[in-house]
Design a protein around this motif. Sequence first.
Motif, PDB file in Angstrom:
ATOM      1  N   ARG A 134      45.607 -22.655  40.702  1.00  0.00           N
ATOM      2  CA  ARG A 134      45.818 -24.049  40.302  1.00  0.00           C
ATOM      3  C   ARG A 134      44.512 -24.719  39.884  1.00  0.00           C
ATOM      4  NH1 ARG A 134      50.855 -24.255  38.704  1.00  0.00           N
ATOM      5  NH2 ARG A 134      52.377 -23.927  40.361  1.00  0.00           N
ATOM      6  N   TYR A 135      43.429 -24.377  40.558  1.00  0.00           N
ATOM      7  CA  TYR A 135      42.127 -24.941  40.190  1.00  0.00           C
ATOM      8  C   TYR A 135      41.738 -24.518  38.775  1.00  0.00           C
ATOM      9  CZ  TYR A 135      37.102 -24.564  39.565  1.00  0.00           C
ATOM     10  OH  TYR A 135      35.839 -24.585  39.023  1.00  0.00           O
ATOM     11  N   LEU A 136      41.863 -23.236  38.458  1.00  0.00           N
ATOM     12  CA  LEU A 136      41.511 -22.749  37.111  1.00  0.00           C
ATOM     13  C   LEU A 136      42.442 -23.328  36.057  1.00  0.00           C
ATOM     14  CD1 LEU A 136      40.707 -19.004  37.940  1.00  0.00           C
ATOM     15  CD2 LEU A 136      39.087 -20.833  37.388  1.00  0.00           C
ATOM     16  N   GLU A 137      43.696 -23.503  36.423  1.00  0.00           N
ATOM     17  CA  GLU A 137      44.665 -24.121  35.528  1.00  0.00           C
ATOM     18  C   GLU A 137      44.262 -25.566  35.223  1.00  0.00           C
ATOM     19  OE1 GLU A 137      49.213 -23.282  35.898  1.00  0.00           O
ATOM     20  OE2 GLU A 137      48.803 -25.132  36.998  1.00  0.00           O
ATOM     21  N   ALA A 138      43.892 -26.311  36.263  1.00  0.00           N
ATOM     22  CA  ALA A 138      43.461 -27.704  36.085  1.00  0.00           C
ATOM     23  C   ALA A 138      42.189 -27.781  35.249  1.00  0.00           C
ATOM     24  CB  ALA A 138      43.229 -28.354  37.447  1.00  0.00           C
ATOM     25  N   LYS A 139      41.287 -26.850  35.469  1.00  0.00           N
ATOM     26  CA  LYS A 139      40.038 -26.836  34.713  1.00  0.00           C
ATOM     27  C   LYS A 139      40.305 -26.610  33.223  1.00  0.00           C
ATOM     28  CE  LYS A 139      35.400 -24.807  35.020  1.00  0.00           C
ATOM     29  NZ  LYS A 139      34.571 -23.818  35.746  1.00  0.00           N
ATOM     30  N   ARG A 140      41.229 -25.711  32.938  1.00  0.00           N
ATOM     31  CA  ARG A 140      41.565 -25.441  31.533  1.00  0.00           C
ATOM     32  C   ARG A 140      42.219 -26.662  30.888  1.00  0.00           C
ATOM     33  NH1 ARG A 140      44.652 -21.581  32.378  1.00  0.00           N
ATOM     34  NH2 ARG A 140      46.680 -22.553  32.028  1.00  0.00           N
ATOM     35  N   TYR A 141      43.159 -27.302  31.581  1.00  0.00           N
ATOM     36  CA  TYR A 141      43.800 -28.507  31.050  1.00  0.00           C
ATOM     37  C   TYR A 141      42.765 -29.599  30.802  1.00  0.00           C
ATOM     38  CZ  TYR A 141      48.588 -26.878  32.046  1.00  0.00           C
ATOM     39  OH  TYR A 141      49.774 -26.201  32.052  1.00  0.00           O
ATOM     40  N   SER A 142      41.835 -29.746  31.739  1.00  0.00           N
ATOM     41  CA  SER A 142      40.814 -30.782  31.613  1.00  0.00           C
ATOM     42  C   SER A 142      39.928 -30.532  30.394  1.00  0.00           C
ATOM     43  CB  SER A 142      39.967 -30.825  32.886  1.00  0.00           C
ATOM     44  OG  SER A 142      38.950 -31.799  32.784  1.00  0.00           O
ATOM     45  N   GLN A 143      39.548 -29.285  30.199  1.00  0.00           N
ATOM     46  CA  GLN A 143      38.710 -28.946  29.048  1.00  0.00           C
ATOM     47  C   GLN A 143      39.422 -29.218  27.732  1.00  0.00           C
ATOM     48  OE1 GLN A 143      37.846 -24.860  30.012  1.00  0.00           O
ATOM     49  NE2 GLN A 143      36.014 -25.380  31.207  1.00  0.00           N
ATOM     50  N   ASP A 144      40.754 -29.100  27.752  1.00  0.00           N
ATOM     51  CA  ASP A 144      41.542 -29.355  26.538  1.00  0.00           C
ATOM     52  C   ASP A 144      41.940 -30.824  26.390  1.00  0.00           C
ATOM     53  OD1 ASP A 144      41.396 -26.666  25.959  1.00  0.00           O
ATOM     54  OD2 ASP A 144      43.362 -26.185  26.776  1.00  0.00           O
ATOM     55  N   GLY A 145      41.541 -31.648  27.363  1.00  0.00           N
ATOM     56  CA  GLY A 145      41.839 -33.074  27.284  1.00  0.00           C
ATOM     57  C   GLY A 145      43.217 -33.460  27.771  1.00  0.00           C
ATOM     58  N   HIS A 146      43.927 -32.554  28.438  1.00  0.00           N
ATOM     59  CA  HIS A 146      45.267 -32.843  28.944  1.00  0.00           C
ATOM     60  C   HIS A 146      45.155 -33.262  30.420  1.00  0.00           C
ATOM     61  CE1 HIS A 146      46.623 -31.194  25.204  1.00  0.00           C
ATOM     62  NE2 HIS A 146      46.320 -29.926  25.524  1.00  0.00           N
ATOM     63  N   PHE A 147      44.782 -34.500  30.641  1.00  0.00           N
ATOM     64  CA  PHE A 147      44.413 -34.918  31.990  1.00  0.00           C
ATOM     65  C   PHE A 147      45.617 -35.176  32.901  1.00  0.00           C
ATOM     66  CE2 PHE A 147      40.648 -35.995  29.445  1.00  0.00           C
ATOM     67  CZ  PHE A 147      39.718 -35.239  30.140  1.00  0.00           C
ATOM     68  N   ASP A 149      48.315 -33.241  32.934  1.00  0.00           N
ATOM     69  CA  ASP A 149      48.611 -31.893  33.412  1.00  0.00           C
ATOM     70  C   ASP A 149      47.529 -31.410  34.372  1.00  0.00           C
ATOM     71  OD1 ASP A 149      51.032 -31.415  31.937  1.00  0.00           O
ATOM     72  OD2 ASP A 149      49.818 -31.208  30.142  1.00  0.00           O
ATOM     73  N   ALA A 150      46.276 -31.757  34.078  1.00  0.00           N
ATOM     74  CA  ALA A 150      45.177 -31.389  34.974  1.00  0.00           C
ATOM     75  C   ALA A 150      45.344 -32.067  36.329  1.00  0.00           C
ATOM     76  CB  ALA A 150      43.835 -31.780  34.347  1.00  0.00           C
ATOM     77  N   TYR A 151      45.802 -33.311  36.325  1.00  0.00           N
ATOM     78  CA  TYR A 151      46.025 -34.046  37.571  1.00  0.00           C
ATOM     79  C   TYR A 151      47.065 -33.330  38.439  1.00  0.00           C
ATOM     80  CZ  TYR A 151      47.449 -37.859  40.694  1.00  0.00           C
ATOM     81  OH  TYR A 151      47.753 -38.607  41.798  1.00  0.00           O
ATOM     82  N   ARG A 152      48.163 -32.933  37.814  1.00  0.00           N
ATOM     83  CA  ARG A 152      49.220 -32.245  38.560  1.00  0.00           C
ATOM     84  C   ARG A 152      48.701 -30.938  39.163  1.00  0.00           C
ATOM     85  NH1 ARG A 152      53.068 -29.493  34.793  1.00  0.00           N
ATOM     86  NH2 ARG A 152      51.397 -27.966  34.981  1.00  0.00           N
ATOM     87  N   SER A 153      47.958 -30.174  38.382  1.00  0.00           N
ATOM     88  CA  SER A 153      47.465 -28.879  38.852  1.00  0.00           C
ATOM     89  C   SER A 153      46.401 -29.041  39.938  1.00  0.00           C
ATOM     90  CB  SER A 153      46.897 -28.066  37.681  1.00  0.00           C
ATOM     91  OG  SER A 153      47.910 -27.728  36.772  1.00  0.00           O
ATOM     92  N   VAL A 154      45.518 -30.018  39.791  1.00  0.00           N
ATOM     93  CA  VAL A 154      44.471 -30.194  40.803  1.00  0.00           C
ATOM     94  C   VAL A 154      45.075 -30.742  42.101  1.00  0.00           C
ATOM     95  CG1 VAL A 154      43.659 -32.566  40.380  1.00  0.00           C
ATOM     96  CG2 VAL A 154      42.037 -30.805  41.032  1.00  0.00           C
ATOM     97  N   ALA A 155      46.144 -31.526  42.011  1.00  0.00           N
ATOM     98  CA  ALA A 155      46.837 -31.979  43.220  1.00  0.00           C
ATOM     99  C   ALA A 155      47.451 -30.789  43.956  1.00  0.00           C
ATOM    100  CB  ALA A 155      47.914 -33.003  42.866  1.00  0.00           C
ATOM    101  N   ASP A 156      48.026 -29.852  43.203  1.00  0.00           N
ATOM    102  CA  ASP A 156      48.568 -28.633  43.816  1.00  0.00           C
ATOM    103  C   ASP A 156      47.450 -27.794  44.440  1.00  0.00           C
ATOM    104  OD1 ASP A 156      51.145 -29.279  43.108  1.00  0.00           O
ATOM    105  OD2 ASP A 156      51.168 -28.026  41.302  1.00  0.00           O
ATOM    106  N   ALA A 157      46.313 -27.716  43.763  1.00  0.00           N
ATOM    107  CA  ALA A 157      45.175 -26.963  44.295  1.00  0.00           C
ATOM    108  C   ALA A 157      44.720 -27.545  45.628  1.00  0.00           C
ATOM    109  CB  ALA A 157      44.020 -26.965  43.292  1.00  0.00           C
TER     110      ALA A 157
END
Length: 291
Positions: A134-147, A149-157
């Motif tokens: 989930r952390y790597l998923e959030a990092k990828r979303y963040s790098q692509d500007g999809h915050f 989706d990044a929020y959801r993934s980092v909350a799961d992490a």
Amino acid sequence: MESTFFSIVNEQTVGQHAIGAIGYRHSGGGFHGSLLHDFELLIMVICSGGGLRRQVDHCIKGNLKYQIMYISSEDLLDWIAGGEHHEIIRCFLDGEILWDVQRRVISLRSQIIELEQTLREQHIFKEFSRFLRRYLEAKRYSQDGHFMDAYRSVADALYHYACIELIEKGVHPGQRVWEQISHLGSVVYKLYEELTESKETLEQRVQLVLLACEFSVMSKMADCCKFLLKILSSRHEPWTIQELLKHPDLVLVREELPMVLRKLVYRSLVRETPSGHQSSAAMRQIRYWAN
């Protein structure tokens, strides 16, 4: 425990299949879990034979109200393996031995403690694997500007990170993980509050928590991956990824295992080596091993 308790339950009163008894008495007032209710004492009679059904008696002797529970040693081992009935397991481990036939209760305690430690490491590895994904998923979303989706993934992490902290403190993660960990003054709960309640922008909150997660990945990887490292060290020959994916103790992390393995290689916690001879023109598989 007072000697009078020996007269409550003994080898003669509980039957030939009993191997011993444990007494567990709460200290002070207040609620002490569903096992004790308002009883002063819980007596666990441990029996041999998997065919025994769990039985409960409510009794009184003088002014003492107590509960007797009959449990098979096989059930105790099955509950540990299945992660069930944590309250019963804790009473069995923390209670006082009233009597013990040929030290079989002591032996069973040692067996359960050893199994509990192995399962604890396995559970931590499972939660860390999911935290890392989930952390790597959030990092990828963040790098692509999809915050969002990044929020959801980092909350799961953070949820999986919270489970790790609870397990490390000897607490089984239940259905209310954030409520469980809110009383422990943990770092991960402060990160959760920062993510959900801060006045910063969504992007700033996500980036801050990702930065903290990056530090956690670096600092906790070796300890959280002990279970996998032990498997890699359990034989002389290095392992292929297919062998690891088929390992019965790694079934629950099949999806995350390749990613975790490569991260461990990157951190030099796991070594890789090609199979076959250098001169071979055929495809050579990468094999993995740990010191």
